[in-house]
Design an enzyme around this catalytic site. Structure first.
Site, PDB file in Angstrom:
ATOM      1  N   ASP A 123      37.041 -24.538   9.110  1.00  6.31           N
ATOM      2  CA  ASP A 123      37.284 -23.224   9.783  1.00  6.31           C
ATOM      3  C   ASP A 123      36.159 -22.780   9.716  1.00  6.31           C
ATOM      4  O   ASP A 123      35.129 -22.961   8.439  1.00  6.31           O
ATOM      5  CB  ASP A 123      37.930 -22.737   9.616  1.00  6.31           C
ATOM      6  CG  ASP A 123      40.026 -23.452   9.908  1.00  6.31           C
ATOM      7  OD1 ASP A 123      39.676 -23.244  11.070  1.00  6.31           O
ATOM      8  OD2 ASP A 123      40.728 -23.508   9.331  1.00  6.31           O
ATOM      9  N   GLN A 153      32.464 -17.752  16.473  1.00  4.50           N
ATOM     10  CA  GLN A 153      32.745 -17.247  16.773  1.00  4.50           C
ATOM     11  C   GLN A 153      32.365 -15.702  17.038  1.00  4.50           C
ATOM     12  O   GLN A 153      31.470 -15.931  17.562  1.00  4.50           O
ATOM     13  CB  GLN A 153      33.722 -16.142  15.000  1.00  4.50           C
ATOM     14  CG  GLN A 153      33.871 -16.398  14.029  1.00  4.50           C
ATOM     15  CD  GLN A 153      34.565 -16.055  12.441  1.00  4.50           C
ATOM     16  OE1 GLN A 153      35.094 -15.047  12.304  1.00  4.50           O
ATOM     17  NE2 GLN A 153      33.567 -16.093  12.125  1.00  4.50           N
ATOM     18  N   ARG A 177      35.170 -25.263  17.997  1.00  2.00           N
ATOM     19  CA  ARG A 177      35.543 -24.388  17.991  1.00  2.00           C
ATOM     20  C   ARG A 177      35.256 -23.340  18.635  1.00  2.00           C
ATOM     21  O   ARG A 177      34.584 -22.314  17.601  1.00  2.00           O
ATOM     22  CB  ARG A 177      37.358 -23.935  17.576  1.00  2.00           C
ATOM     23  CG  ARG A 177      38.086 -23.286  17.612  1.00  2.00           C
ATOM     24  CD  ARG A 177      39.223 -23.528  16.554  1.00  2.00           C
ATOM     25  NE  ARG A 177      39.953 -24.285  15.315  1.00  2.00           N
ATOM     26  CZ  ARG A 177      40.484 -24.519  14.731  1.00  2.00           C
ATOM     27  NH1 ARG A 177      40.159 -24.088  13.996  1.00  2.00           N
ATOM     28  NH2 ARG A 177      41.131 -25.222  14.248  1.00  2.00           N
ATOM     29  N   LYS A 180      37.267 -15.650  19.312  1.00  2.00           N
ATOM     30  CA  LYS A 180      36.831 -14.395  19.069  1.00  2.00           C
ATOM     31  C   LYS A 180      36.771 -13.976  17.931  1.00  2.00           C
ATOM     32  O   LYS A 180      35.147 -13.611  17.488  1.00  2.00           O
ATOM     33  CB  LYS A 180      38.098 -13.494  19.579  1.00  2.00           C
ATOM     34  CG  LYS A 180      38.758 -13.030  20.883  1.00  2.00           C
ATOM     35  CD  LYS A 180      39.026 -12.567  21.135  1.00  2.00           C
ATOM     36  CE  LYS A 180      39.821 -11.689  23.215  1.00  2.00           C
ATOM     37  NZ  LYS A 180      40.555 -10.851  22.981  1.00  2.00           N
ATOM     38  N   GLY A 181      36.742 -14.578  16.626  1.00  2.00           N
ATOM     39  CA  GLY A 181      37.118 -14.527  15.488  1.00  2.00           C
ATOM     40  C   GLY A 181      37.939 -13.032  14.945  1.00  2.00           C
ATOM     41  O   GLY A 181      37.985 -12.307  15.922  1.00  2.00           O
ATOM     42  N   ARG A 281      47.523 -11.716   4.729  1.00  2.00           N
ATOM     43  CA  ARG A 281      46.003 -11.323   4.584  1.00  2.00           C
ATOM     44  C   ARG A 281      46.023 -11.660   6.545  1.00  2.00           C
ATOM     45  O   ARG A 281      45.294 -11.070   7.387  1.00  2.00           O
ATOM     46  CB  ARG A 281      45.002 -12.685   4.380  1.00  2.00           C
ATOM     47  CG  ARG A 281      43.951 -11.938   4.445  1.00  2.00           C
ATOM     48  CD  ARG A 281      43.155 -12.658   3.686  1.00  2.00           C
ATOM     49  NE  ARG A 281      43.189 -14.502   3.840  1.00  2.00           N
ATOM     50  CZ  ARG A 281      44.304 -14.839   2.418  1.00  2.00           C
ATOM     51  NH1 ARG A 281      44.875 -14.395   1.497  1.00  2.00           N
ATOM     52  NH2 ARG A 281      44.388 -16.504   2.827  1.00  2.00           N
TER      53      ARG A 281
END
Length: 306
Positions: A123, A153, A177, A180-181, A281
């Protein structure tokens, strides 16, 4: 309303946060996660599992997280989830404490993935992690071909250049992958306008397809899904060359539409004892998800409990 709900979460009692988040988190245990994977398989969807617990404070935690991921990869193989894989945030394995230790933890994880014919997605986190994350990915991609991918992203201004740099790393097609982020970054390094982010996402996807990458198209934005379908048709791609990806509990109707149309789709399934910190979060970073949860609360729709 979405923003107001997300900002209020830290003051909300933990059981209420649990209600908000239970659609988006499989639960506290691996058994909870595997139950969700089986449900998704019956629907025709694939899964990627994530053990919650990034931004740790000690290397002992990093090593413990690495061991948990190694065990998870082996248990996925034992359960015969042929289409399931794992996603890992490098801060959970020590990236911000000791990048070399993080690399060794990732090597242990990828050895287990290679032994079980598994796959690991790294990730992407906030901008302080980007260079170090991509450096570790490039190293591991060369050592474990076909077993590791990474996330880029569209929000970041650098992403098109990163796609080109990754493509040049090895002769093997990259596995990426694209999302957008969600991390709020300064304008100097990131787009802040929603339409520019959408535009850069479409440009980045086109660039990835040009570079023959396998792409996980991670979005719940139907406009971006439409753009992706347009590019898939333009490049004459078959489902073996891409997949759509979504979060657990988000845009389930669109998920069903894509599956019914014959597209491969993977659902991100987070689980673990750290569900509360993740929930606060995540819901603050993505107010729209908080809005979805609030609407579910009003409808009193049944869902899982973390």
């Amino acid at each position: 309303m979405d923003k107001a709900v997300s900002l209020a979460l830290p003051a909300v009692p933990k059981p209420i946060v649990g209600f908000f988040s239970k659609r988006y988190i499989a639960g506290a245990s691996r058994e909870d996660a595997f139950r969700v994977v089986r449900e998704l398989e019956r629907e025709g969807a694939m899964a990627t599992l994530d053990i919650l617990g990034e931004f740790i404070s000690s290397l002992d935690q990093a090593d413990a997280n690495a061991r948990a991921y190694v065990d998870l990869v082996r248990q996925i193989a034992a359960a015969k989830f042929a289409q399931a894989n794992v996603s890992v945030k490098l801060t959970a394995l020590g990236l911000l404490l000791d990048p070399n230790r993080c690399l060794e933890n990732m090597r242990a994880l990828l050895r287990a993935a290679a032994e079980t014919r598994g796959f690991v997605r790294i990730d992407m986190e906030d901008a302080q992690c980007t260079d170090r994350t991509l450096a570790i990915y490039r190293t591991l991609r060369a050592e474990f071909p076909g077993r590791v991918g990474v996330v880029l992203q569209a929000r970041l201004r650098r992403t098109i250049d990163d796609i080109d740099d990754i493509d040049a790393t090895t002769a093997e097609a990259a596995n990426l992958r694209l999302c957008k982020g969600i991390y709020p970054e300064p304008r100097a390094i990131a787009y802040t306008d929603a339409e520019l982010i959408r535009g850069n996402c479409t440009w980045a996807l086109e660039r990835m397809f040009e570079r023959k990458a396998y792409v996980g198209i991670a979005t719940h934005d139907e406009r971006l899904v439409w753009e992706a379908l347009r590019l898939i048709r333009r490049f004459d791609l078959t489902p073996e060359h891409y997949e759509f990806q979504m979060l657990l509990g988000v845009e389930e109707e669109l998920r069903r539409i894509l599956l019914a149309a014959g597209h491969r789709l993977r659902v991100y399934v987070p689980y673990g004892a750290e569900w509360y910190a993740y929930s606060v979060r995540r819901l603050r970073e993505s107010p729209q998800i908080a809005g979805y949860a609030f609407k579910a609360l009003l409808r009193r729709r049944p869902a899982r409990t973390p």
